[in-house]
Design a protein around this motif. Structure first.
Motif, PDB file in Angstrom:
ATOM      1  N   UNK A 153     -51.080  14.358  97.205  1.00 18.69           N
ATOM      2  CA  UNK A 153     -51.277  13.079  97.874  1.00 18.69           C
ATOM      3  C   UNK A 153     -49.926  12.409  98.104  1.00 18.69           C
ATOM      4  N   UNK A 154     -49.878  11.520  99.089  1.00 19.19           N
ATOM      5  CA  UNK A 154     -48.639  10.803  99.370  1.00 19.19           C
ATOM      6  C   UNK A 154     -48.205  10.025  98.129  1.00 19.19           C
ATOM      7  N   UNK A 155     -46.937  10.141  97.768  1.00 22.35           N
ATOM      8  CA  UNK A 155     -46.426   9.446  96.586  1.00 22.35           C
ATOM      9  C   UNK A 155     -46.682  10.166  95.282  1.00 22.35           C
ATOM     10  N   UNK A 156     -47.210  11.384  95.336  1.00 29.02           N
ATOM     11  CA  UNK A 156     -47.454  12.177  94.118  1.00 29.02           C
ATOM     12  C   UNK A 156     -46.154  12.303  93.328  1.00 29.02           C
ATOM     13  N   UNK A 157     -46.231  12.111  92.023  1.00 31.27           N
ATOM     14  CA  UNK A 157     -45.060  12.264  91.151  1.00 31.27           C
ATOM     15  C   UNK A 157     -44.875  13.738  90.830  1.00 31.27           C
ATOM     16  N   UNK A 158     -43.634  14.215  90.970  1.00 34.71           N
ATOM     17  CA  UNK A 158     -43.314  15.563  90.507  1.00 34.71           C
ATOM     18  C   UNK A 158     -42.361  15.429  89.328  1.00 34.71           C
ATOM     19  N   UNK A 159     -42.799  15.879  88.152  1.00 35.42           N
ATOM     20  CA  UNK A 159     -42.033  15.708  86.921  1.00 35.42           C
ATOM     21  C   UNK A 159     -41.454  17.039  86.441  1.00 35.42           C
ATOM     22  N   UNK A 160     -40.238  16.988  85.886  1.00 43.66           N
ATOM     23  CA  UNK A 160     -39.577  18.186  85.356  1.00 43.66           C
ATOM     24  C   UNK A 160     -38.583  17.770  84.280  1.00 43.66           C
ATOM     25  N   UNK A 161     -37.896  18.754  83.707  1.00 43.51           N
ATOM     26  CA  UNK A 161     -36.807  18.413  82.800  1.00 43.51           C
ATOM     27  C   UNK A 161     -35.544  18.169  83.622  1.00 43.51           C
ATOM     28  N   UNK A 162     -34.409  17.960  82.939  1.00 47.84           N
ATOM     29  CA  UNK A 162     -33.177  17.628  83.632  1.00 47.84           C
ATOM     30  C   UNK A 162     -32.288  18.844  83.899  1.00 47.84           C
ATOM     31  N   UNK A 163     -32.865  20.034  83.844  1.00 46.40           N
ATOM     32  CA  UNK A 163     -32.089  21.239  84.129  1.00 46.40           C
ATOM     33  C   UNK A 163     -31.594  21.256  85.567  1.00 46.40           C
ATOM     34  N   UNK A 164     -30.477  21.954  85.791  1.00 50.94           N
ATOM     35  CA  UNK A 164     -29.907  21.985  87.135  1.00 50.94           C
ATOM     36  C   UNK A 164     -30.829  22.690  88.125  1.00 50.94           C
ATOM     37  N   UNK A 165     -31.781  23.492  87.599  1.00 46.04           N
ATOM     38  CA  UNK A 165     -32.741  24.149  88.492  1.00 46.04           C
ATOM     39  C   UNK A 165     -33.620  23.125  89.200  1.00 46.04           C
ATOM     40  N   UNK A 166     -33.775  21.939  88.594  1.00 42.01           N
ATOM     41  CA  UNK A 166     -34.572  20.865  89.195  1.00 42.01           C
ATOM     42  C   UNK A 166     -33.694  19.724  89.716  1.00 42.01           C
ATOM     43  N   UNK A 167     -32.443  19.672  89.259  1.00 41.48           N
ATOM     44  CA  UNK A 167     -31.544  18.589  89.679  1.00 41.48           C
ATOM     45  C   UNK A 167     -30.766  18.931  90.945  1.00 41.48           C
ATOM     46  N   UNK A 168     -30.820  20.194  91.392  1.00 42.80           N
ATOM     47  CA  UNK A 168     -30.106  20.595  92.603  1.00 42.80           C
ATOM     48  C   UNK A 168     -30.602  19.782  93.797  1.00 42.80           C
ATOM     49  N   UNK A 169     -29.693  19.388  94.661  1.00 39.75           N
ATOM     50  CA  UNK A 169     -30.069  18.567  95.815  1.00 39.75           C
ATOM     51  C   UNK A 169     -31.060  19.276  96.733  1.00 39.75           C
ATOM     52  N   UNK A 170     -30.957  20.600  96.837  1.00 40.24           N
ATOM     53  CA  UNK A 170     -31.893  21.329  97.696  1.00 40.24           C
ATOM     54  C   UNK A 170     -33.311  21.248  97.126  1.00 40.24           C
ATOM     55  N   UNK A 171     -33.421  21.182  95.797  1.00 44.41           N
ATOM     56  CA  UNK A 171     -34.743  21.020  95.185  1.00 44.41           C
ATOM     57  C   UNK A 171     -35.258  19.601  95.417  1.00 44.41           C
ATOM     58  N   UNK A 172     -34.374  18.626  95.257  1.00 42.24           N
ATOM     59  CA  UNK A 172     -34.747  17.238  95.504  1.00 42.24           C
ATOM     60  C   UNK A 172     -35.251  17.068  96.938  1.00 42.24           C
ATOM     61  N   UNK A 173     -34.571  17.699  97.889  1.00 46.40           N
ATOM     62  CA  UNK A 173     -34.970  17.585  99.291  1.00 46.40           C
ATOM     63  C   UNK A 173     -36.349  18.188  99.526  1.00 46.40           C
ATOM     64  N   UNK A 174     -36.664  19.292  98.835  1.00 44.16           N
ATOM     65  CA  UNK A 174     -37.978  19.910  98.975  1.00 44.16           C
ATOM     66  C   UNK A 174     -39.063  18.987  98.440  1.00 44.16           C
ATOM     67  N   UNK A 175     -38.810  18.367  97.281  1.00 43.57           N
ATOM     68  CA  UNK A 175     -39.778  17.435  96.697  1.00 43.57           C
ATOM     69  C   UNK A 175     -40.007  16.248  97.624  1.00 43.57           C
ATOM     70  N   UNK A 176     -38.917  15.661  98.095  1.00 42.41           N
ATOM     71  CA  UNK A 176     -39.031  14.463  98.918  1.00 42.41           C
ATOM     72  C   UNK A 176     -39.619  14.756 100.290  1.00 42.41           C
ATOM     73  N   UNK A 177     -39.338  15.928 100.850  1.00 44.81           N
ATOM     74  CA  UNK A 177     -39.909  16.281 102.160  1.00 44.81           C
ATOM     75  C   UNK A 177     -41.413  16.466 102.089  1.00 44.81           C
ATOM     76  N   UNK A 178     -41.937  16.726 100.877  1.00 43.10           N
ATOM     77  CA  UNK A 178     -43.390  16.863 100.693  1.00 43.10           C
ATOM     78  C   UNK A 178     -44.048  15.513 100.414  1.00 43.10           C
ATOM     79  N   UNK A 179     -43.273  14.437 100.468  1.00 41.63           N
ATOM     80  CA  UNK A 179     -43.819  13.099 100.239  1.00 41.63           C
ATOM     81  C   UNK A 179     -44.041  12.771  98.781  1.00 41.63           C
ATOM     82  N   UNK A 180     -43.330  13.481  97.885  1.00 43.79           N
ATOM     83  CA  UNK A 180     -43.488  13.254  96.454  1.00 43.79           C
ATOM     84  C   UNK A 180     -42.302  12.462  95.895  1.00 43.79           C
ATOM     85  N   UNK A 181     -42.506  11.899  94.705  1.00 45.93           N
ATOM     86  CA  UNK A 181     -41.459  11.163  93.999  1.00 45.93           C
ATOM     87  C   UNK A 181     -40.962  11.993  92.820  1.00 45.93           C
ATOM     88  N   UNK A 182     -39.657  12.070  92.653  1.00 46.79           N
ATOM     89  CA  UNK A 182     -39.085  12.828  91.548  1.00 46.79           C
ATOM     90  C   UNK A 182     -39.160  12.052  90.243  1.00 46.79           C
TER      91      UNK A 182
END
Length: 280
Positions: free
Chosen positions: A181-210
């Protein structure tokens, strides 16, 4: 016979170059694994399991304490060397260390999930993480995405490498199977696998909040950790996988069982699929 003689000449040439005798070479080649190597292998297996058990939050100094308590002699330096050999480190290490150009590629965020009520419908709160799977052929990384409302595993991936491609593949699969759903929260740990900007862009392009774990609070992602604990207790620790194909086949089979049949006390002793149908 020709091939045998050819190999013999190669051995003689090698021994000559290294200034060793042929008998010494064959003695080295046929020698049993040294006690030090055996100990390193036992330590490595224990370190990987302990590191995962500590939610990837402990570095060499803290991981070093547990093998000592279990009777495995080791130094911090040795633990650090073995951790580097298998490519593991504390999940928060290096995220905030100044390094020219680093923050161009990585960024963390706050724990948005902690300020929210528990999910009340499908696709409003997702969480992701990855773990290590041991096979005879080597270590395999396994990432998942879980819907926190149904506890269902909606995406997964496997890789020999630990990087953002591993975690991105799991999220892409989840997005293909279940639209959040729009605004869905996507939660993870602080590892670089999730902190990479390309990952952030994928999350945000899907309408989710990190959202990410608070520093030093790996249990913020307890539901995903619970899945990994169940999977390892009920499957991974019950068998030895020959290779990555063997591991992937059995883990996917387990995920299907987990989603469709395994009952959860937190869901009123229903499976994720049953719970989702009841809520529809």
């Amino acid at each position: 016979m020709v091939e045998k003689n050819h190999k013999g000449r190669d051995v003689r040439m090698l021994c000559s170059l290294l200034s060793v005798s042929k008998s010494g070479f064959y003695a080295w080649r046929n020698r049993e694994e040294s006690e030090r190597r055996k100990h390193d292998r036992l330590l490595t297996d224990a370190i990987v399991e302990l590191h995962q058990g500590f939610r990837k939050a402990y570095g060499a100094r803290r991981v070093h304490q547990q093998p000592k308590r279990s009777g495995l002699s080791c130094s911090v330096r040795r633990v650090s060397r073995l951790m580097k050999t298998v490519g593991i480190k504390a999940s928060s290490r290096g995220l905030y260390t100044w390094n020219p150009g680093k923050h161009k590629f990585y960024s963390a965020t706050g724990n948005q999930l902690g300020g929210e009520d528990p999910a009340v419908s499908v696709g409003t709160q997702w969480a992701g993480d990855f773990t290590y799977i041991k096979t005879v052929a080597g270590w395999l990384y396994h990432a998942v995405v879980i819907d926190l409302y149904t506890r269902s595993v909606v995406g997964w991936s496997f890789s020999r490498k630990r990087n953002s491609e591993l975690t991105k593949s799991a999220l892409k699969m989840a997005l293909a199977r279940q639209r959040p759903q729009a605004g869905c929260i996507f939660h993870s740990d602080q590892g670089i696998e999730y902190a990479a900007h390309e990952y952030r862009e994928l999350v945000e392009s899907a309408g989710m909040r990190r959202s990410m774990n608070r520093k030093g609070n790996p249990l913020d992602n307890a539901i995903v950790e619970s899945f990994f604990h169940s999977m390892k207790t009920e499957l991974v620790h019950q068998r030895l996988f020959e290779n990555e194909i063997d591991a992937v086949a059995h883990i996917i089979e387990y995920i299907e069982f987990y989603n469709r049949e395994r009952i959860h006390s937190s869901l009123g002793y229903q499976s994720p699929l049953e719970y989702e149908k009841m809520a529809a």
